[in-house]
Design an enzyme around this catalytic site. Sequence first.
Site, short mmCIF file in Angstrom:
data_model
loop_
_atom_site.label_atom_id
_atom_site.label_comp_id
_atom_site.label_asym_id
_atom_site.label_seq_id
_atom_site.Cartn_x
_atom_site.Cartn_y
_atom_site.Cartn_z
N LYS A 130 -41.18 -10.17 -84.27
CA LYS A 130 -41.34 -8.27 -85.07
C LYS A 130 -42.54 -8.25 -85.83
O LYS A 130 -43.51 -9.10 -85.88
CB LYS A 130 -40.07 -8.28 -86.05
CG LYS A 130 -39.77 -6.99 -85.56
CD LYS A 130 -39.05 -5.91 -85.11
CE LYS A 130 -38.28 -4.92 -84.57
NZ LYS A 130 -37.78 -4.40 -83.94
N ASP A 170 -40.28 0.45 -81.76
CA ASP A 170 -39.19 0.60 -82.62
C ASP A 170 -39.39 1.99 -83.28
O ASP A 170 -39.86 2.21 -83.07
CB ASP A 170 -39.33 -1.38 -83.49
CG ASP A 170 -37.78 -1.29 -84.22
OD1 ASP A 170 -37.07 -1.26 -83.92
OD2 ASP A 170 -37.68 -0.84 -85.12
P1 NDP Z 1 -37.27 6.58 -83.52
O1 NDP Z 1 -39.20 6.10 -84.42
O2 NDP Z 1 -36.78 6.65 -82.82
O3 NDP Z 1 -36.18 7.52 -84.56
C1 NDP Z 1 -36.05 6.76 -85.32
C2 NDP Z 1 -35.24 7.63 -86.30
O4 NDP Z 1 -34.25 7.14 -87.79
C3 NDP Z 1 -35.86 9.37 -86.81
O5 NDP Z 1 -34.86 9.69 -86.44
C4 NDP Z 1 -36.54 9.15 -88.19
O6 NDP Z 1 -35.96 10.27 -89.12
C5 NDP Z 1 -34.78 8.29 -88.77
N1 NDP Z 1 -35.50 7.25 -89.57
C6 NDP Z 1 -36.17 6.03 -89.64
N2 NDP Z 1 -36.68 5.90 -91.14
C7 NDP Z 1 -35.68 6.38 -91.88
C8 NDP Z 1 -36.12 6.68 -93.68
N3 NDP Z 1 -36.29 5.63 -93.53
N4 NDP Z 1 -34.82 7.50 -94.10
C9 NDP Z 1 -33.88 8.29 -93.26
N5 NDP Z 1 -34.01 7.79 -91.64
C10 NDP Z 1 -35.13 7.04 -91.22
O7 NDP Z 1 -36.76 5.16 -84.06
P2 NDP Z 1 -35.60 3.96 -82.94
O8 NDP Z 1 -34.49 5.14 -82.82
O9 NDP Z 1 -36.43 3.33 -81.78
O10 NDP Z 1 -34.95 3.14 -83.46
C11 NDP Z 1 -33.85 3.53 -84.70
C12 NDP Z 1 -33.52 2.04 -85.35
O11 NDP Z 1 -32.46 1.40 -83.96
C13 NDP Z 1 -34.22 1.48 -85.54
O12 NDP Z 1 -33.58 0.04 -86.73
C14 NDP Z 1 -34.97 0.42 -84.49
O13 NDP Z 1 -34.73 -1.11 -85.25
C15 NDP Z 1 -33.06 -0.35 -84.10
N6 NDP Z 1 -33.69 -0.02 -82.39
C16 NDP Z 1 -34.48 0.32 -81.60
C17 NDP Z 1 -34.64 -0.29 -80.22
C18 NDP Z 1 -34.88 0.81 -79.53
O14 NDP Z 1 -34.82 0.22 -78.29
N7 NDP Z 1 -36.11 1.48 -79.75
C19 NDP Z 1 -33.59 -1.70 -79.94
C20 NDP Z 1 -33.08 -2.32 -81.25
C21 NDP Z 1 -32.40 -1.51 -82.52
P3 NDP Z 1 -37.85 10.82 -89.36
O15 NDP Z 1 -38.56 10.75 -87.67
O16 NDP Z 1 -38.01 11.96 -89.87
O17 NDP Z 1 -38.06 9.25 -89.38
#
Ligand code: NDP
Length: 449
Positions: A130, A170
């Site tokens: 990571k 991510d």
């Molecule tokens: P994005 O950046 O596309 O979206 C993240 C979302 O979560 C946004 O809506 C963001 O809101 C919200 N968010 C992030 N941090 C916080 C926080 N501290 N408190 C509240 N809301 C938060 O990321 P992904 O959708 O790619 O990733 C989401 C999760 O999925 C993560 O845990 C990631 O590790 C996991 N994941 C992703 C993969 C992928 O292929 N993308 C694969 C496997 C797991 P805001 O914009 O306001 O920050």
Amino acid sequence: MQHFTPTFARDILDAAIARGSLESEFHQAVSEVFESIAPVLAQHPEYIEAGILERLVEPERQIMFRVPWVDDGGRVRVNRGFRVQFNSALGPFKGGLRFHPSVNLSIMKFLGFEQIFKNALTGQGLGGAKGGSDFDPHGRSNGEVMRFCQSFMAELSRHIGDDTDVPAGDIGVGSREIGYLVGQYRKISNRHEAGALTGKGTGWGGAHVRTEATGYGTVYFLQEMLGVRGERLEGKTAIVSGSGNVAIYAIEKLQQLGAKPITVSDSSGFVVDEAGIDLELLKELKEAGRERISAYAERRPSATFSSSGRVWEVPGQLAIPSATQNELGSDDASALIRGGVLAVAEGANMPCTPDAVDAFHSAGVMFAPGKAANAGGVAVSALEMAQNAARESWSFEESELRLRSIMADIHSASFEAAEQYGRPGNYVVGANVAGFVRVADAMLAQGIV
Ligand code: NDP
């Protein structure tokens, strides 16, 4: 020689804490895995003799570096970059890059550690890693994001490559950031090494279904899990958190399969839309526009926005936490249980705290841990690497069929491992055991390295 004792795994944890190498999120992830694999260790002294646990908690390599860049006002900014190359027993290091102000070494290590077992569960030849930075892309211009990505890659490029380490996206790293990273890597390396990063655009080496894979895969896993109890997705209301890549495509697949997602959130609050989420509007606001989630409620009369309270208090039969780690605690789990939840699938990595997971298990709620449920993203990344190596491009339909079948296999592997070790229906134990055994066997065969 080391022998198995009931406290064996605990002793390894204590030793790692004493060495200062177990920070809080990382500690949480390691504790869960070690607790799950105790019955495996009891039956397999060879893992203990080969020091598998001690070696597993120590990354093969971790890199921290300065990332200087210049903002639009001409001011010099400095962020910290990370890449934790955790374990390459099964293949090149593989795992995403996260750009978020909360990024620190503990978060990188917990995510890298989880990635080892997730990647093993996919059945593909992938190690675990990571990386990322405490850089916050929110509110930054495209030019600033590009300059940051170029500076980040100037250092990262020394450590990656299609047979060495293959990063992807991510939180905070989507197609725009991957584009800038790929461009800089190509310039520095002076070769078109398409398989050195995944998540590329489909017009320039990316795979169909990579964008959708994590969200779609999570819903496929949920469908398999419901099927074990004779339940179906059709007609069920779903509570989804987040509004990024994972949330958007989980919602898309839920809708395609007849469920009704009614919530989304971001760090500013959450939206409830009893009429069902308008996916087109969500994509317009979040994928194209990078807007705050309150804009959804401003544009949709059936929706309300709350900046306080908890999205988990909204009643529904399904829950897919898809934002970030530890976003769903024990009070949230109780609220979901009161609201009639039947099944929870983690779209995000470790979004549920250990207390919340215990509450779901005690209440008989089906629970799918992220390392199994959200493995579809990395699985399709491996398909992207295969297509890059063969200079091929598979159709959307073919890639989706493969994803569907990989998720069904991950479900069976987790389900069967839980049964085999006396914890039927416990997917946390099943996923940890199935992933661990595959990595441990490879480490055993390859000697003490
Ligand atoms: P994005 O950046 O596309 O979206 C993240 C979302 O979560 C946004 O809506 C963001 O809101 C919200 N968010 C992030 N941090 C916080 C926080 N501290 N408190 C509240 N809301 C938060 O990321 P992904 O959708 O790619 O990733 C989401 C999760 O999925 C993560 O845990 C990631 O590790 C996991 N994941 C992703 C993969 C992928 O292929 N993308 C694969 C496997 C797991 P805001 O914009 O306001 O920050």
